[in-house]
Design an enzyme around this catalytic site. Structure first.
Site, mmCIF file in Angstrom:
data_model
loop_
_atom_site.group_PDB
_atom_site.id
_atom_site.type_symbol
_atom_site.label_atom_id
_atom_site.label_comp_id
_atom_site.label_asym_id
_atom_site.label_seq_id
_atom_site.Cartn_x
_atom_site.Cartn_y
_atom_site.Cartn_z
ATOM 1 N N LYS A 67 0.847 -1.205 0.000
ATOM 2 C CA LYS A 67 0.000 0.000 0.000
ATOM 3 C C LYS A 67 0.881 1.253 0.000
ATOM 4 C CE LYS A 67 -3.887 -1.746 2.792
ATOM 5 N NZ LYS A 67 -4.561 -1.473 4.089
ATOM 6 N N ASP A 91 4.661 -0.417 12.112
ATOM 7 C CA ASP A 91 3.402 -0.951 12.621
ATOM 8 C C ASP A 91 3.248 -0.476 14.062
ATOM 9 O OD1 ASP A 91 1.261 -2.302 13.596
ATOM 10 O OD2 ASP A 91 1.915 -4.296 12.952
ATOM 11 N N ASN A 120 0.057 10.727 12.254
ATOM 12 C CA ASN A 120 -1.304 10.701 11.713
ATOM 13 C C ASN A 120 -1.985 9.348 11.855
ATOM 14 O OD1 ASN A 120 -3.479 11.315 9.513
ATOM 15 N ND2 ASN A 120 -2.300 9.592 8.690
ATOM 16 N N TYR A 220 -12.776 4.817 20.593
ATOM 17 C CA TYR A 220 -12.002 5.717 19.729
ATOM 18 C C TYR A 220 -11.990 7.136 20.321
ATOM 19 C CZ TYR A 220 -10.939 8.645 15.653
ATOM 20 O OH TYR A 220 -10.410 9.587 14.804
ATOM 21 N N LYS A 224 -8.738 9.376 21.617
ATOM 22 C CA LYS A 224 -8.359 10.714 21.140
ATOM 23 C C LYS A 224 -8.292 11.709 22.296
ATOM 24 C CE LYS A 224 -7.390 9.754 17.038
ATOM 25 N NZ LYS A 224 -6.111 10.084 16.418
HETATM 26 N N1 LIG Z 1 -11.509 10.912 9.101
HETATM 27 C C1 LIG Z 1 -11.932 11.672 10.074
HETATM 28 O O1 LIG Z 1 -13.069 12.158 10.087
HETATM 29 C C2 LIG Z 1 -11.012 12.004 11.208
HETATM 30 C C3 LIG Z 1 -11.432 12.969 12.143
HETATM 31 C C4 LIG Z 1 -10.597 13.296 13.197
HETATM 32 C C5 LIG Z 1 -9.366 12.669 13.309
HETATM 33 N N2 LIG Z 1 -8.984 11.724 12.409
HETATM 34 C C6 LIG Z 1 -7.682 11.101 12.586
HETATM 35 O O2 LIG Z 1 -6.950 11.249 11.395
HETATM 36 C C7 LIG Z 1 -5.929 10.255 11.342
HETATM 37 C C8 LIG Z 1 -5.900 9.641 9.959
HETATM 38 O O3 LIG Z 1 -7.085 8.910 9.783
HETATM 39 P P1 LIG Z 1 -7.899 8.864 8.418
HETATM 40 O O4 LIG Z 1 -9.214 9.481 8.695
HETATM 41 O O5 LIG Z 1 -7.089 9.340 7.297
HETATM 42 O O6 LIG Z 1 -8.161 7.294 8.332
HETATM 43 P P2 LIG Z 1 -7.604 6.179 7.345
HETATM 44 O O7 LIG Z 1 -7.898 6.574 5.952
HETATM 45 O O8 LIG Z 1 -8.175 4.910 7.861
HETATM 46 O O9 LIG Z 1 -6.038 6.222 7.591
HETATM 47 C C9 LIG Z 1 -5.482 5.711 8.772
HETATM 48 C C10 LIG Z 1 -4.044 5.367 8.514
HETATM 49 O O10 LIG Z 1 -3.492 4.842 9.720
HETATM 50 C C11 LIG Z 1 -2.850 3.624 9.391
HETATM 51 N N3 LIG Z 1 -2.769 2.705 10.507
HETATM 52 C C12 LIG Z 1 -3.771 2.124 11.197
HETATM 53 N N4 LIG Z 1 -3.275 1.277 12.106
HETATM 54 C C13 LIG Z 1 -1.929 1.318 11.985
HETATM 55 C C14 LIG Z 1 -0.855 0.653 12.616
HETATM 56 N N5 LIG Z 1 -1.062 -0.277 13.550
HETATM 57 N N6 LIG Z 1 0.409 0.940 12.246
HETATM 58 C C15 LIG Z 1 0.649 1.860 11.271
HETATM 59 N N7 LIG Z 1 -0.332 2.496 10.616
HETATM 60 C C16 LIG Z 1 -1.598 2.231 10.964
HETATM 61 C C17 LIG Z 1 -3.687 3.042 8.273
HETATM 62 O O11 LIG Z 1 -2.980 2.020 7.603
HETATM 63 P P3 LIG Z 1 -3.791 0.845 6.799
HETATM 64 O O12 LIG Z 1 -4.354 1.484 5.574
HETATM 65 O O13 LIG Z 1 -2.739 -0.164 6.535
HETATM 66 O O14 LIG Z 1 -4.865 0.371 7.726
HETATM 67 C C18 LIG Z 1 -3.886 4.284 7.437
HETATM 68 O O15 LIG Z 1 -2.742 4.552 6.689
HETATM 69 C C19 LIG Z 1 -6.251 9.279 12.462
HETATM 70 O O16 LIG Z 1 -5.415 9.536 13.561
HETATM 71 C C20 LIG Z 1 -7.686 9.607 12.816
HETATM 72 O O17 LIG Z 1 -7.980 9.280 14.147
HETATM 73 C C21 LIG Z 1 -9.774 11.384 11.363
#
Ligand SMILES: NC(=O)c1ccc[n+]([C@@H]2O[C@H](COP(=O)([O-])OP(=O)(O)OC[C@H]3O[C@@H](n4cnc5c(N)ncnc54)[C@H](OP(=O)(O)O)[C@@H]3O)[C@@H](O)[C@H]2O)c1
Length: 351
Positions: A67, A91, A120, A220, A224
């Site tokens: 990926k 990881d 992130n 979750y 946070k």
């Molecule tokens: N989307 C929202 O509305 C929102 C709002 C507030 C805060 N956030 C925060 O924004 C950040 C990014 O999230 P996103 O919304 O972009 O979600 P996302 O598209 O699911 O991206 C999350 C990323 O974290 C990676 N990840 C998960 N578990 C991991 C691990 N054990 N080791 C290394 N990498 C890992 C995922 O890898 P894989 O693809 O391999 O799973 C993916 O690259 C997060 O911290 C989330 O809490 C998001």
């Protein structure tokens, strides 16, 4: 024993979804930037901005190399800058992987500098499972424990960069500002975080690892909240060190950024009808949300120790700033350090 739900804060969260966010134009020429979880979602779009904005090297820290390679290729094609985005293994569910990543950054000689770290990566799951090391529940491990641990382990490199590549722009040499920012969330406003006082357990982390009592619908949000409290505490330690040793400690800005509600892969376990409607009409698209990460990575001393939203300094929830919030922050920090010291007795040296 609960966090009062504040209607004004709720209104602020909704209004924020419609804020205008400036398109990033900051110049990152010559800089090395690490983005965790950069294979998709906010991390990928932020990394794309950093490459477009002339960073020399953008490390995509990901758990799945395939990926990661696809993300690097997508960035190379869209920016016309091949080779800038590089994929490194990380990881966050496994402490050994965090340590191996940090060792590669700090001691392998591959990176002469690290200017910005955007922590992130994060996970949202309703399924209870312990992490592979069987230390904590997996959400807490990924979003809180190992995210903070990685930040601690990367601090020395950020400090070294700050001092070694001093800012000469004013004529007088002074430490260059480097940035360690964590992607937090508005959902910290929404949790009652009752686990902060778990009656039958010695500690909060231990209580959260109790499957029988786990409230996974809120996990979750709790993660946070904990991340925000711990980063605020970390920022205080970084300031204290800089006051004590201005020449050696450099200037590292530590912050938490809320991207708002953004359409990404985060809710990959599925959403109900109301959430699906919200996503359609209220959530930001991924690129728009990623602008908040780029803004946080730009730094500025006014952002140190702060909760950032909509590309500006905002206020964390009233509870976070209350006496109870402050006391919980200290308690969590003590627990975290004690937990990390069990396997890494030197961890405090990074502070
Ligand atoms: N989307 C929202 O509305 C929102 C709002 C507030 C805060 N956030 C925060 O924004 C950040 C990014 O999230 P996103 O919304 O972009 O979600 P996302 O598209 O699911 O991206 C999350 C990323 O974290 C990676 N990840 C998960 N578990 C991991 C691990 N054990 N080791 C290394 N990498 C890992 C995922 O890898 P894989 O693809 O391999 O799973 C993916 O690259 C997060 O911290 C989330 O809490 C998001």
């Amino acid at each position: 024993m609960h966090i009062p739900l504040n209607p004004l804060e709720a209104l602020r969260i909704v209004a924020s979804q419609f804020a205008r966010l400036p398109y990033p134009t900051h110049d990152f020429t010559g800089q090395t930037i690490i983005v965790t979880g950069a294979n998709t979602g906010l991390g990928l779009e932020a990394a794309r901005h950093f490459v477009r904005l002339n960073a020399s090297r953008v490390i995509l820290a990901v758990r799945d190399p395939a990926k990661g390679a696809a993300a690097a290729e997508s960035i190379a094609v869209s920016t016309g800058r091949p080779g800038v985005a590089q994929v490194w293994d990380l990881d966050l569910s496994r402490r050994a992987s965090v340590e191996a990543f940090a060792a590669r950054v700090n001691t392998s000689g591959e990176l002469d500098r690290v200017d910005r770290v955007v922590e992130n990566a994060g996970v949202l799951t309703k399924k209870f499972a312990m992490d592979p090391d069987r230390v904590c529940e997996q959400t807490i491990t990924v979003n809180v424990v190992n995210t903070l641990y990685l930040g601690l382990l990367l601090l020395p490199k950020l400090r070294e960069t700050s001092v070694k590549f001093a800012d000469e722009t004013t004529g007088a040499s002074k430490p260059r500002e480097t940035v360690l920012t964590f992607v937090g969330s508005f959902v910290h406003f929404l949790t009652w975080f009752p686990e902060r006082r778990h009656p039958s357990h010695a500690g909060v982390f231990e209580g959260l690892a109790d499957k029988e009592k786990a409230r996974m619908f809120d996990r979750y949000n709790v993660s946070k909240m904990m991340e925000l409290l711990l980063v605020r505490e970390l920022a205080g330690h970084v300031s204290a060190r800089e006051e004590k040793d201005p020449a050696g400690a450099g200037r590292v800005t530590v912050s938490v950024v809320n991207p708002g509600w953004v359409i990404t892969d985060l809710q990959r376990e599925g959403v109900g009808l109301l959430m699906a409607l919200g996503r359609r009409f209220v959530a930001r698209d991924t690129e728009l949300g990623s602008r908040t990460l780029v803004h946080a990575a730009q730094g500025g001393r006014e952002t140190h120790g702060q909760f950032l939203s909509d590309c500006r300094v905002d206020q964390a929830s009233g509870w976070v700033r209350s006496a109870d919030g402050q006391a919980t922050q200290k308690k969590l920090w003590a627990e975290l350090m004690e937990m990390l010291e069990r396997t890494n007795p030197d961890v405090r040296n990074a502070l």
